[in-house]
Design a protein around this motif. Structure first.
Motif, PDB file in Angstrom:
ATOM      1  N   VAL A 176      17.106   8.899  12.121  1.00 15.04           N
ATOM      2  CA  VAL A 176      15.719   9.353  12.003  1.00 15.04           C
ATOM      3  C   VAL A 176      15.618  10.424  10.922  1.00 15.04           C
ATOM      4  CG1 VAL A 176      13.798  10.460  13.228  1.00 15.04           C
ATOM      5  CG2 VAL A 176      15.239   8.789  14.411  1.00 15.04           C
ATOM      6  N   PHE A 177      14.559  10.290  10.111  1.00 15.58           N
ATOM      7  CA  PHE A 177      14.271  11.232   9.036  1.00 15.58           C
ATOM      8  C   PHE A 177      12.808  11.636   9.154  1.00 15.58           C
ATOM      9  CE2 PHE A 177      17.304   8.030   7.770  1.00 15.58           C
ATOM     10  CZ  PHE A 177      18.362   8.757   7.245  1.00 15.58           C
ATOM     11  N   GLY A 178      12.503  12.865   8.820  1.00 14.34           N
ATOM     12  CA  GLY A 178      11.123  13.294   8.895  1.00 14.34           C
ATOM     13  C   GLY A 178      10.814  14.354   7.873  1.00 14.34           C
ATOM     14  N   GLY A 179       9.544  14.406   7.494  1.00 17.04           N
ATOM     15  CA  GLY A 179       9.128  15.426   6.553  1.00 17.04           C
ATOM     16  C   GLY A 179       7.717  15.187   6.070  1.00 17.04           C
ATOM     17  N   HIS A 180       7.387  15.885   5.013  1.00 16.91           N
ATOM     18  CA  HIS A 180       6.065  15.831   4.383  1.00 16.91           C
ATOM     19  C   HIS A 180       5.940  14.517   3.617  1.00 16.91           C
ATOM     20  CE1 HIS A 180       2.521  17.750   2.511  1.00 16.91           C
ATOM     21  NE2 HIS A 180       2.886  17.074   1.436  1.00 16.91           N
ATOM     22  N   VAL A 181       4.841  13.796   3.812  1.00 23.00           N
ATOM     23  CA  VAL A 181       4.615  12.513   3.143  1.00 23.00           C
ATOM     24  C   VAL A 181       4.198  12.750   1.696  1.00 23.00           C
ATOM     25  CG1 VAL A 181       3.223  10.403   3.118  1.00 23.00           C
ATOM     26  CG2 VAL A 181       3.960  11.389   5.313  1.00 23.00           C
ATOM     27  N   GLY A 240      -1.478  14.195  10.515  1.00 23.41           N
ATOM     28  CA  GLY A 240      -1.853  15.201   9.540  1.00 23.41           C
ATOM     29  C   GLY A 240      -3.343  15.288   9.345  1.00 23.41           C
ATOM     30  N   SER A 241      -3.741  15.981   8.292  1.00 30.51           N
ATOM     31  CA  SER A 241      -5.160  16.197   8.024  1.00 30.51           C
ATOM     32  C   SER A 241      -5.563  15.530   6.717  1.00 30.51           C
ATOM     33  CB  SER A 241      -5.473  17.696   7.979  1.00 30.51           C
ATOM     34  OG  SER A 241      -4.719  18.337   6.967  1.00 30.51           O
ATOM     35  N   LEU A 242      -6.860  15.142   6.680  1.00 30.51           N
ATOM     36  CA  LEU A 242      -7.464  14.539   5.492  1.00 30.51           C
ATOM     37  C   LEU A 242      -8.781  15.248   5.214  1.00 30.51           C
ATOM     38  CD1 LEU A 242      -7.202  10.747   6.401  1.00 30.51           C
ATOM     39  CD2 LEU A 242      -5.863  11.925   4.651  1.00 30.51           C
ATOM     40  N   GLY A 243      -9.048  15.511   3.968  1.00 34.06           N
ATOM     41  CA  GLY A 243     -10.320  16.113   3.595  1.00 34.06           C
ATOM     42  C   GLY A 243     -10.551  15.930   2.114  1.00 34.06           C
ATOM     43  N   ASP A 278       0.836  -1.208   0.000  1.00 28.61           N
ATOM     44  CA  ASP A 278       0.000   0.000   0.000  1.00 28.61           C
ATOM     45  C   ASP A 278       0.869   1.256   0.000  1.00 28.61           C
ATOM     46  OD1 ASP A 278      -2.451  -1.301   0.029  1.00 28.61           O
ATOM     47  OD2 ASP A 278      -2.802  -1.007   2.175  1.00 28.61           O
ATOM     48  N   ASP A 279       0.443   2.250  -0.750  1.00 32.96           N
ATOM     49  CA  ASP A 279       1.054   3.576  -0.732  1.00 32.96           C
ATOM     50  C   ASP A 279       0.317   4.372   0.343  1.00 32.96           C
ATOM     51  OD1 ASP A 279       1.134   6.497  -1.387  1.00 32.96           O
ATOM     52  OD2 ASP A 279       2.362   5.812  -3.071  1.00 32.96           O
ATOM     53  N   VAL A 280       1.020   4.810   1.370  1.00 31.75           N
ATOM     54  CA  VAL A 280       0.387   5.442   2.529  1.00 31.75           C
ATOM     55  C   VAL A 280      -0.481   6.624   2.114  1.00 31.75           C
ATOM     56  CG1 VAL A 280       0.794   6.685   4.702  1.00 31.75           C
ATOM     57  CG2 VAL A 280       2.160   4.648   4.152  1.00 31.75           C
ATOM     58  N   ARG A 281       0.082   7.549   1.376  1.00 32.53           N
ATOM     59  CA  ARG A 281      -0.669   8.764   1.006  1.00 32.53           C
ATOM     60  C   ARG A 281      -1.871   8.439   0.122  1.00 32.53           C
ATOM     61  NH1 ARG A 281       0.465  14.297   0.926  1.00 32.53           N
ATOM     62  NH2 ARG A 281      -0.942  15.389  -0.469  1.00 32.53           N
ATOM     63  N   HIS A 282      -1.634   7.665  -0.946  1.00 35.18           N
ATOM     64  CA  HIS A 282      -2.730   7.335  -1.868  1.00 35.18           C
ATOM     65  C   HIS A 282      -3.837   6.553  -1.160  1.00 35.18           C
ATOM     66  CE1 HIS A 282      -0.976   9.043  -5.383  1.00 35.18           C
ATOM     67  NE2 HIS A 282       0.016   8.180  -5.477  1.00 35.18           N
ATOM     68  N   THR A 283      -3.457   5.619  -0.299  1.00 33.77           N
ATOM     69  CA  THR A 283      -4.457   4.793   0.381  1.00 33.77           C
ATOM     70  C   THR A 283      -5.287   5.623   1.344  1.00 33.77           C
ATOM     71  OG1 THR A 283      -3.025   2.855   0.149  1.00 33.77           O
ATOM     72  CG2 THR A 283      -4.797   2.722   1.785  1.00 33.77           C
ATOM     73  N   LEU A 284      -4.647   6.524   2.094  1.00 37.30           N
ATOM     74  CA  LEU A 284      -5.405   7.367   3.032  1.00 37.30           C
ATOM     75  C   LEU A 284      -6.298   8.362   2.287  1.00 37.30           C
ATOM     76  CD1 LEU A 284      -2.790   7.967   5.870  1.00 37.30           C
ATOM     77  CD2 LEU A 284      -4.751   6.396   5.855  1.00 37.30           C
ATOM     78  N   ALA A 343      -4.679  15.206   1.279  1.00 36.99           N
ATOM     79  CA  ALA A 343      -4.027  14.981   2.570  1.00 36.99           C
ATOM     80  C   ALA A 343      -2.866  15.941   2.765  1.00 36.99           C
ATOM     81  CB  ALA A 343      -3.515  13.547   2.647  1.00 36.99           C
ATOM     82  N   HIS A 344      -2.614  16.275   4.020  1.00 36.54           N
ATOM     83  CA  HIS A 344      -1.407  16.981   4.430  1.00 36.54           C
ATOM     84  C   HIS A 344      -0.849  16.171   5.587  1.00 36.54           C
ATOM     85  CE1 HIS A 344       0.633  20.826   6.166  1.00 36.54           C
ATOM     86  NE2 HIS A 344       1.498  19.998   5.597  1.00 36.54           N
TER      87      HIS A 344
END
Length: 132
Positions: free
Chosen positions: A86-91, A66-69, A12-18, A73-74
């Protein structure tokens, strides 16, 4: 407010699936309040950078929020590799689940989210509307 626990499966692609889940369930305003799991590859966009960085290795999801609408998504995520870096950022699209991703979404049914241009930032930013 309604809690919605979700499990994503390998591939699953996290962003696309959500985003698809938000569309299919007609979530007008929701927040991903936490997520854990693993990825085989992550596409994270760092602050002030236009293109995502690709991390192609086994990764653990430490945080996801983040937010979904209706406008999409953000999402932001932190991940760690097998050395504990550790790495972090915008999905971005392309964060692929390796074994599982366990995510808790909260739907705020009294609101509707949209993304509208913000002259101060130059980006489409979250706009919160009470549901009529």
């Amino acid at each position: 407010m309604q809690a919605l626990p979700v499990r994503l499966v390998p591939g699953d692609d996290v962003r696309h699936t959500l985003e698809a889940l938000a569309r299919n369930r007609a979530l007008s305003a929701a927040f991903v309040i936490q997520g854990i799991g693993s990825l085989s590859v992550a596409h994270l966009r760092y602050a002030g950078v236009d293109e995502p960085t690709v991390l192609a290795r086994d990764l653990e999801i430490l945080t996801l929020g983040g937010s979904l609408g209706p406008g999409g998504a953000h999402l932001h995520m932190t991940v760690s590799d097998s050395s504990g870096h550790v790495f972090g950022g915008h999905v971005s699209a392309g964060c692929i689940v390796r074994t599982t991703a366990e995510i808790l979404i909260v739907h705020l049914d009294a609101f509707r989210f949209s993304r509208e241009p913000d002259s101060a930032t130059g980006f489409p930013e979250l706009s919160i509307h009470p549901q009529a």
